[in-house]
Design an enzyme around this catalytic site. Structure first.
Site, PDB file in Angstrom:
ATOM      1  CG  ASP A 466     -16.734  11.608  -3.431  1.00  0.00           C
ATOM      2  OD1 ASP A 466     -15.759  12.293  -3.114  1.00  0.00           O
ATOM      3  OD2 ASP A 466     -16.853  10.397  -3.127  1.00  0.00           O
ATOM      4  CG  ASP A 536     -12.439   8.588   2.038  1.00  0.00           C
ATOM      5  OD1 ASP A 536     -13.481   9.239   2.296  1.00  0.00           O
ATOM      6  OD2 ASP A 536     -12.167   8.177   0.895  1.00  0.00           O
TER       7      ASP A 536
HETATM    8  C1  DGJ Z   1     -14.735   8.783  -1.612  1.00  0.00           C
HETATM    9  C2  DGJ Z   1     -15.551   9.207  -0.432  1.00  0.00           C
HETATM   10  O1  DGJ Z   1     -14.780   9.965   0.455  1.00  0.00           O
HETATM   11  C3  DGJ Z   1     -16.147   7.967   0.231  1.00  0.00           C
HETATM   12  O2  DGJ Z   1     -16.828   8.319   1.409  1.00  0.00           O
HETATM   13  C4  DGJ Z   1     -17.050   7.299  -0.770  1.00  0.00           C
HETATM   14  O3  DGJ Z   1     -18.124   8.132  -1.053  1.00  0.00           O
HETATM   15  C5  DGJ Z   1     -16.284   6.956  -2.032  1.00  0.00           C
HETATM   16  N1  DGJ Z   1     -15.578   8.093  -2.556  1.00  0.00           N
HETATM   17  C6  DGJ Z   1     -17.206   6.408  -3.090  1.00  0.00           C
HETATM   18  O4  DGJ Z   1     -16.593   6.196  -4.273  1.00  0.00           O
END
Ligand code: DGJ
Length: 726
Positions: A466, A536
């Site tokens: 991430d 997301d």
């Molecule tokens: C952003 C990601 O896109 C989410 O899926 C998740 O992993 C969060 N970060 C966790 O902090």
């Protein structure tokens, strides 16, 4: 076997040089690219488009005449790569400042070499020992060209590169061109835009330090009005670079179209010592005669076979479960094991524990950088959970965000200088975190070492990598002021080198590129990652638009799509579980719902849908995508079809936003089947009209079409066609 739907040719591919005319011909698949050396020793673009006849010849190239005293020939000649010099006003590929203040660069042909599918042309400045090596590599199946430039300083003094592009793509003169490009923001990535190309310049860019969602480094250009999903000329390109970037689309003063691309020239400055070189990113470009649908099918095929780490035949994506939306930071051994049991019961193949497992992490305010297992949440380390996941027949994946640090962390307390910063200036936080300066060798080492150790000590099959903010205050106080701007290049190079080294040491580990959603997706990072997280935003209706935009540039094979809870956190919209599954089954299926809240009938539905997905996943992930009805522009429907490589299976997903005025769902006309083939139709979910036969020819399904019964709001259906004559 020639893959269906990409109009792949059995035609041979070749690169040849005609000595007499000084012209290079690159022919591959359905594409020809022609360039030559003109009397000024410039490399002149001569043709890019549908494949020409092998017997076609070009005359000796001549530079274009200038327009007037205001615009000399250097502005009107379509060149492959220009140094900024003379009286040049169009976008240059390379701009250099020499220590004596000279900023004039005039590049001329020196030599070339052809090795199989690769052409290298060497240029040199007219008086200084600055060399540029242009590389062209053609993919024989798709005709997609990879271009890059390497600048070599063979002078005896350092010089500063202020702008470097991988090259210029030139299109024939015209005023009827249309540009497509992708824009977005967090939870709203992959919006498709179209605009007529007018005199002047459009810059698509990121100044964010990474790819960003605001623009994606992809473009497609067609001739407006004579083009649709499956017909017409389309020129397209994508940059393989995960740092700040720019693509300039310019219509010059004589109506020629030029596209340049490379690292962003804003705040750029790369000092090149004598003997050093700087390699530009790869800029990929392709041509399709089969409309924008044909262009994306070529790109998808190219990404799967040439870009992804395990090409030409990377592994199919397993069905995964991810804990994030269920538990957020509240992860612990018992809770994750309970979720894992439930996930396994519906056929999930990979269990991924998301954020919250390390350091003193209980919110997004602390612990990034402290990569040890939280001893309260996991008193015996990760092993018991991993063993449990394995005993349930799944492999185990883990979330990491290696490039970041929270000010509230042991790492930051120990190494405040490791964050990007300008001495004595504020350090702007994003999501309560700072960027580690990965360009620093010690930071690179720290990041590599913790990941390597974690993978050595735990049986981890997958990392969700991430990256949840963009850069600010991009200073690098540890190096000399004149070298500080190198951070834009050195950071990305180190990121790639960590990924490369990790993959080499742990070849079975797969990696997902996630950036708070789809903020770091490009052909650069895709060389080191197996899949990407587009957004997301997991609302299954919003996803139709997001996924549609995504597939213009990137393959459904890498597009992770989770089934999450309803109503969604995004829009508070209520959608049936079947609808949510069908939306996600158009890509790589994942489940991100809180399974603790599911009823027995939800498990039964999910189990059925996961089993269905496994029957069609090879087609969805490897096949040719046709956009039959686009969800763009407020459309009430969306329909996609994917045809397997061997044309023996086709899968169609149909979505209805809202029925209006008693109108039935539009008839669906399939594409890409063998007309003479015989196919049996079956519903995967939803109802087919009783008036259509169950078995008919490919011609029938394509010409007569299929009626389905969809009425109401937020309805979905899917059906497959299986060849029965093979
Ligand atoms: C952003 C990601 O896109 C989410 O899926 C998740 O992993 C969060 N970060 C966790 O902090």
């Amino acid at each position: 076997m020639i893959p269906a739907g990409i109009n792949a040719q059995t035609k041979s591919s070749s690169i040849r040089f005609d000595k007499q005319t000084q012209v290079f011909h690159i022919d591959a698949a359905d594409m020809s690219y022609v360039l030559g050396i003109n009397e000024q020793k410039e490399i002149q673009a001569l043709y890019w488009g549908k494949r020409l006849n092998a017997a076609d010849t070009f005359g000796v190239p001549h530079s274009a005449p200038g327009l007037s005293g205001f615009d000399s020939s250097i502005n009107t000649t379509q060149q492959e790569f220009t140094g900024w010099g003379g009286g040049q006003y169009v976008e240059p590929d390379l701009k250099i400042t020499f220590p004596d203040g000279n900023r004039d660069l005039v590049l001329q042909y020196v030599s070339h070499i052809i090795e199989g599918d690769k052409l290298t042309i060497v240029l040199k400045d007219i008086s200084r020992d600055v060399f540029v090596q242009l590389e062209y590599q053609v993919d024989t199946t798709t005709g997609i060209l990879k271009r890059s430039a390497q600048v070599q300083n063979k002078t005896s003094a350092p010089l500063t590169i202020e702008q470097i592009a991988s090259g210029t793509w030139n299109l024939p003169r015209g005023t009827d061109y249309r540009l497509r490009y992708l824009t977005g923001r967090w939870a709203g990535e992959w919006s498709l835009h179209e605009q007529i190309i007018q005199p002047g310049k459009t810059t698509l860019e990121s100044r964010r330090g990474s790819t960003g969602a605001q623009n994606n480094p992809w473009f497609a250009i067609d001739r407006n009005g004579s083009n649709d999903q499956d017909h017409g000329d389309v020129w397209f390109g994508a940059l393989g670079w995960s740092g700040s970037w720019q693509i300039n689309v310019e219509q010059d003063e004589v109506q020629q179209i030029r596209v340049t691309g490379g690292p962003n020239s804003f705040d750029f400055g790369y000092r090149l010592a004598p003997g050093e070189h700087l390699q530009s990113p790869d800029f990929y470009g392709g041509y399709s005669h089969d409309g924008i649908g044909g262009a994306s099918r070529l790109l998808h095929r190219f990404e799967i076979s040439t870009i992804l780490p395990h090409g030409p035949d990377p592994k199919l994506r397993p069905v995964l479960y991810n804990s994030w939306e269920a538990t957020e930071f509240k992860v612990d051994e018992a809770g994750q094991e309970a979720l894992a049991e439930k996930a396994a019961s519906i056929g999930v193949e990979r269990f991924v524990m998301d954020d919250g497992w390390f350091g003193q992490r209980s919110t997004d305010h602390a612990a990034l950088g402290d990569w040890y297992v939280n001893p309260v949440k996991f008193p015996h380390g990760l092993k018991p959970l991993i063993d449990k996941v394995h005993s349930l027949g799944m492999d185990f994946g883990l979330w990491v965000e290696p490039e970041m640090v929270n000010p509230d962390s042991d790492l930051y307390r120990k190494h405040p200088d490791w964050a990007l910063n300008f001495t004595g200036r504020p350090r702007s936080e994003g999501r309560n975190q700072l960027m580690l300066n990965l360009a620093r060798p010690d930071v690179r080492e720290y990041v590599f070492q913790f990941l390597d150790k974690m993978l050595n000590e735990n049986d981890i099959a997958f990392l969700k990598w991430d990256y949840n903010r963009n850069w600010s205050e991009p200073g690098w106080p540890a190096v000399a002021p004149e070298d500080q701007k190198k951070v834009y290049i050195a950071y990305v190079q180190n990121l790639y080198s960590i990924l490369e080294e990790l993959r080499a040491k742990h070849p079975r580990v797969e990696i997902e590129s996630c950036s708070g959603g789809g903020s770091r997706i490009d052909l650069g990072i895709m060389r080191y990652t197996d899949e990407v997280w587009p957004s997301d935003n997991t609302d299954a209706f919003d996803r139709l638009l997001i996924q549609d935009g995504f597939t213009y540039a990137y393959a459904p094979a890498v597009m992770m799509a989770w089934v999450t809870d309803s109503p969604t956190w995004v829009n508070q919209r209520t959608l049936s579980l079947e609808y949510r599954f069908l939306s996600s089954m158009q890509g790589s299926l994942g489940i991100g719902a809180n399974l603790n809240n599911w009823k027995p009938e939800d498990f039964a539905t999910a189990k059925k849908m996961v089993a269905q997905y496994k029957q069609i996943r090879e087609t969805v992930q490897r096949g040719s995508l046709y956009r039959l009805i686009s969800p763009q522009n407020g459309s009430e429907q969306s329909v996609t079809e994917t045809v397997s490589k061997d044309q023996s299976q086709a899968v169609t997903f149909a979505f209805l936003h809202s029925s209006q005025m008693l109108y039935p769902f539009p008839r669906i006309y399939l594409r890409g089947l063998r007309p003479e083939g015989i196919y049996k139709i079956s519903a995967i979910d939803g109802k087919l009209s009783g008036d259509i036969p169950s078995v008919a020819s490919g011609a029938f399904w394509m010409q007569h079409g299929v009626d389905i019964e969809l009425r109401g709001d937020f309805q979905a259906a899917a059906f497959s066609l299986e060849a029965v004559d093979r």
